[in-house]
Design an enzyme around this catalytic site. Sequence first.
Site, PDB file in Angstrom:
ATOM      1  N   GLU B  93       0.848  -1.190   0.000  1.00 42.22           N
ATOM      2  CA  GLU B  93       0.000   0.000   0.000  1.00 42.22           C
ATOM      3  C   GLU B  93       0.885   1.242   0.000  1.00 42.22           C
ATOM      4  O   GLU B  93       0.413   2.347   0.200  1.00 42.22           O
ATOM      5  CB  GLU B  93      -0.962  -0.003   1.180  1.00 42.22           C
ATOM      6  CG  GLU B  93      -0.282  -0.055   2.528  1.00 42.22           C
ATOM      7  CD  GLU B  93      -1.191   0.519   3.594  1.00 42.22           C
ATOM      8  OE1 GLU B  93      -2.170  -0.138   3.903  1.00 42.22           O
ATOM      9  OE2 GLU B  93      -0.906   1.624   4.084  1.00 42.22           O
ATOM     10  N   CYS B 125      -3.163  -4.888   3.989  1.00 41.43           N
ATOM     11  CA  CYS B 125      -2.082  -5.766   4.463  1.00 41.43           C
ATOM     12  C   CYS B 125      -2.141  -7.171   3.852  1.00 41.43           C
ATOM     13  O   CYS B 125      -1.321  -8.025   4.190  1.00 41.43           O
ATOM     14  CB  CYS B 125      -2.126  -5.862   5.980  1.00 41.43           C
ATOM     15  SG  CYS B 125      -1.882  -4.271   6.771  1.00 41.43           S
ATOM     16  N   THR B 166       3.254   1.505  15.426  1.00 43.41           N
ATOM     17  CA  THR B 166       3.496   0.203  14.800  1.00 43.41           C
ATOM     18  C   THR B 166       3.773   0.235  13.301  1.00 43.41           C
ATOM     19  O   THR B 166       4.383  -0.703  12.779  1.00 43.41           O
ATOM     20  CB  THR B 166       2.269  -0.714  15.014  1.00 43.41           C
ATOM     21  OG1 THR B 166       1.102  -0.019  14.551  1.00 43.41           O
ATOM     22  CG2 THR B 166       2.103  -1.071  16.484  1.00 43.41           C
ATOM     23  N   ARG B 213     -11.937   0.710  17.589  1.00 44.13           N
ATOM     24  CA  ARG B 213     -12.082  -0.673  18.054  1.00 44.13           C
ATOM     25  C   ARG B 213     -12.762  -1.585  17.030  1.00 44.13           C
ATOM     26  O   ARG B 213     -12.729  -2.795  17.163  1.00 44.13           O
ATOM     27  CB  ARG B 213     -12.838  -0.699  19.397  1.00 44.13           C
ATOM     28  CG  ARG B 213     -11.861  -0.624  20.557  1.00 44.13           C
ATOM     29  CD  ARG B 213     -12.583  -0.609  21.872  1.00 44.13           C
ATOM     30  NE  ARG B 213     -13.252   0.657  22.088  1.00 44.13           N
ATOM     31  CZ  ARG B 213     -13.930   0.958  23.189  1.00 44.13           C
ATOM     32  NH1 ARG B 213     -14.035   0.081  24.147  1.00 44.13           N
ATOM     33  NH2 ARG B 213     -14.511   2.134  23.333  1.00 44.13           N
ATOM     34  N   THR B 215     -11.695  -2.213  14.282  1.00 45.95           N
ATOM     35  CA  THR B 215     -10.655  -2.955  13.562  1.00 45.95           C
ATOM     36  C   THR B 215     -10.421  -4.330  14.177  1.00 45.95           C
ATOM     37  O   THR B 215      -9.796  -5.180  13.563  1.00 45.95           O
ATOM     38  CB  THR B 215      -9.301  -2.193  13.566  1.00 45.95           C
ATOM     39  OG1 THR B 215      -8.903  -2.021  14.919  1.00 45.95           O
ATOM     40  CG2 THR B 215      -9.416  -0.863  12.882  1.00 45.95           C
ATOM     41  N   HIS B 248      -1.261 -12.468  10.402  1.00 43.76           N
ATOM     42  CA  HIS B 248      -0.997 -11.036  10.243  1.00 43.76           C
ATOM     43  C   HIS B 248      -0.757 -10.454  11.633  1.00 43.76           C
ATOM     44  O   HIS B 248      -1.419 -10.827  12.602  1.00 43.76           O
ATOM     45  CB  HIS B 248      -2.164 -10.333   9.550  1.00 43.76           C
ATOM     46  CG  HIS B 248      -1.941  -8.856   9.466  1.00 43.76           C
ATOM     47  ND1 HIS B 248      -0.808  -8.327   8.898  1.00 43.76           N
ATOM     48  CD2 HIS B 248      -2.665  -7.797   9.919  1.00 43.76           C
ATOM     49  CE1 HIS B 248      -0.857  -7.002   8.989  1.00 43.76           C
ATOM     50  NE2 HIS B 248      -1.958  -6.651   9.608  1.00 43.76           N
ATOM     51  N   LYS B 253      -0.398  -8.132  20.559  1.00 47.45           N
ATOM     52  CA  LYS B 253      -1.535  -8.840  21.175  1.00 47.45           C
ATOM     53  C   LYS B 253      -2.449  -9.559  20.183  1.00 47.45           C
ATOM     54  O   LYS B 253      -2.877 -10.680  20.438  1.00 47.45           O
ATOM     55  CB  LYS B 253      -2.409  -7.821  21.936  1.00 47.45           C
ATOM     56  CG  LYS B 253      -2.019  -7.652  23.382  1.00 47.45           C
ATOM     57  CD  LYS B 253      -3.083  -6.818  24.090  1.00 47.45           C
ATOM     58  CE  LYS B 253      -2.506  -6.137  25.315  1.00 47.45           C
ATOM     59  NZ  LYS B 253      -3.256  -4.920  25.666  1.00 47.45           N
ATOM     60  N   ASN B 280       4.534  -3.458  12.479  1.00 47.35           N
ATOM     61  CA  ASN B 280       3.583  -3.983  11.498  1.00 47.35           C
ATOM     62  C   ASN B 280       4.072  -3.617  10.102  1.00 47.35           C
ATOM     63  O   ASN B 280       3.997  -2.457   9.703  1.00 47.35           O
ATOM     64  CB  ASN B 280       2.203  -3.378  11.760  1.00 47.35           C
ATOM     65  CG  ASN B 280       1.153  -3.828  10.751  1.00 47.35           C
ATOM     66  OD1 ASN B 280       1.428  -4.670   9.903  1.00 47.35           O
ATOM     67  ND2 ASN B 280      -0.038  -3.266  10.856  1.00 47.35           N
ATOM     68  N   SER B 310      -7.130  -5.160   5.654  1.00 46.12           N
ATOM     69  CA  SER B 310      -8.328  -4.384   5.948  1.00 46.12           C
ATOM     70  C   SER B 310      -9.138  -4.184   4.692  1.00 46.12           C
ATOM     71  O   SER B 310      -8.602  -4.109   3.594  1.00 46.12           O
ATOM     72  CB  SER B 310      -7.944  -3.034   6.546  1.00 46.12           C
ATOM     73  OG  SER B 310      -7.423  -3.225   7.828  1.00 46.12           O
TER      74      SER B 310
END
Lengths: 133, 360
Positions: B93, B125, B166, B213, B215, B248, B253, B280, B310
């Site tokens: 991207e 991603c 990230t 959130r 995501t 991914h 976490k 990331n 995404s």
Amino acid sequence: MEVPRHWRLKKQRYALVGEVCPHCSSKIFPPRDVCPYCGGEAKTQFSFSGRGQVYSFTQMTNVPTGYEQSAPYTMALVQLEEGPVVTAQLTDLGEQHVEIGMPVEMVTRKIRTDMDDRGIIIYGYKFRPVMQA
Amino acid sequence: MMNDYATDPILLKPRNPVGILGYGAYVPRYRLPATEVARLWKGGDGEGLPIKEKAVPGFDEDTITMSIEASRNALKRAAIDPKDIRAVWIGSESHPYAVKPSSTIVGEAIGCSPHIQAGDWEFACKAGTEAMVAAIGFVGSGMAKYALAIGMDTAQGRPGDALEYTAAAGGAAFILSPAEEAVATINATFSYVTDTPDFWRRPQQNYPEHGQRFTGDPAYFKHITEAGKHMMQAMNTTAADYKYAVFHQPNTKFPQRVAGLLGFSKEQYKTGLLSPVIGNTYAGAAIIGLTAILDEAEPGDRILLVSFGSGAGSDAMDITVTDRILERRDKALKTQDYIARRTEIDYATYTRMRGTLTMR
């Protein structure tokens, strides 16, 4: 705008593609179709390994137009293991101290952009401290 | 909807079996610790940071230069004439040009042009695994002997945003080949894709937007668990059949939690979990984890990979390592070699390197 020149030089710049002389076997970089050592015609392509060592170097603080973004940087004469000496930037030095004789390897990087953000991005060879064991 | 995955042929399998002939990773040298971002934007509150540090590209690096190096590593392991590669497909991207393919420059630099398919893929991603699945089809149909698929990014987050901790740089390249030559066989792939607006960037915008959130559960966790679960159901496997699993990894976490949801233990995911130390890498994230696994795996080991992009979707891959891994993997730099090469930078150097300081 110098698009044709950058296009013409892409093979040698991206991948250190030079020539080998069919008469005296000298390796030639940059390619010039005539052997600088024996004067014979030399048009056979030869891909250099990209390995070499620092022959000499200097730190650039006053830099030419187009290179301001990366100043200060180190320019070096790099002696390729096949013989020829090329002028190139050193990159990925981190805190590494440069010295004559330091082994380096070729990487293809962004050199600069033509016409600021509107022009083409010019890619080419730079050298970094050898990572291979 | 048909749900009997054991009998319904939902798995993607090419007519001729395909595998990975050579693979290569790239991570740039510079690291920005998450504490530096917190120092600037959270008053030094270093509690609960998503990762330890992220990889930052140097002044002279972008998706094209990083793809060239990863591809050269893949070529060293594959030990083939680059002219036998018939496709160069790059998922990212952060392609340096809005219009002009990254793949033509990479193809020229590694010596595969001009008889190639070349194209840039975009699926947040997941673009890297999307290119891999296409390459599997291209090789598995017999149209091409070899195909090069790359996932690489120099990701950007808005200063101060959660993503700035990230959004990192790095990725991996894979040369797909007939399975009989490969270091790892791809047994099957399976994808799960829906229209889910969890993260996006509109044209002319420098930074992406994300649904906070949103995501998590409906995007990342839903797609990875669906793809992973159905893959295992259709392959008639359980988590216990895999030596390694890699997902991914937008932070530390999420991949740990999704591994648990699918029944995987730390022992299985730790080798491929690189986000704590490189961040990331977007289109490169799941597949650079795969390169770290291939650097260590033994013949016969089975690997489950599930990417996530995404927008949203996941590609799952079921992979078995072959004997040829032992003779090929030492022919190029390993992923951990790049991770060990590290120069820490502060936030000021970071803004300069990312080109966010305006010079005129």
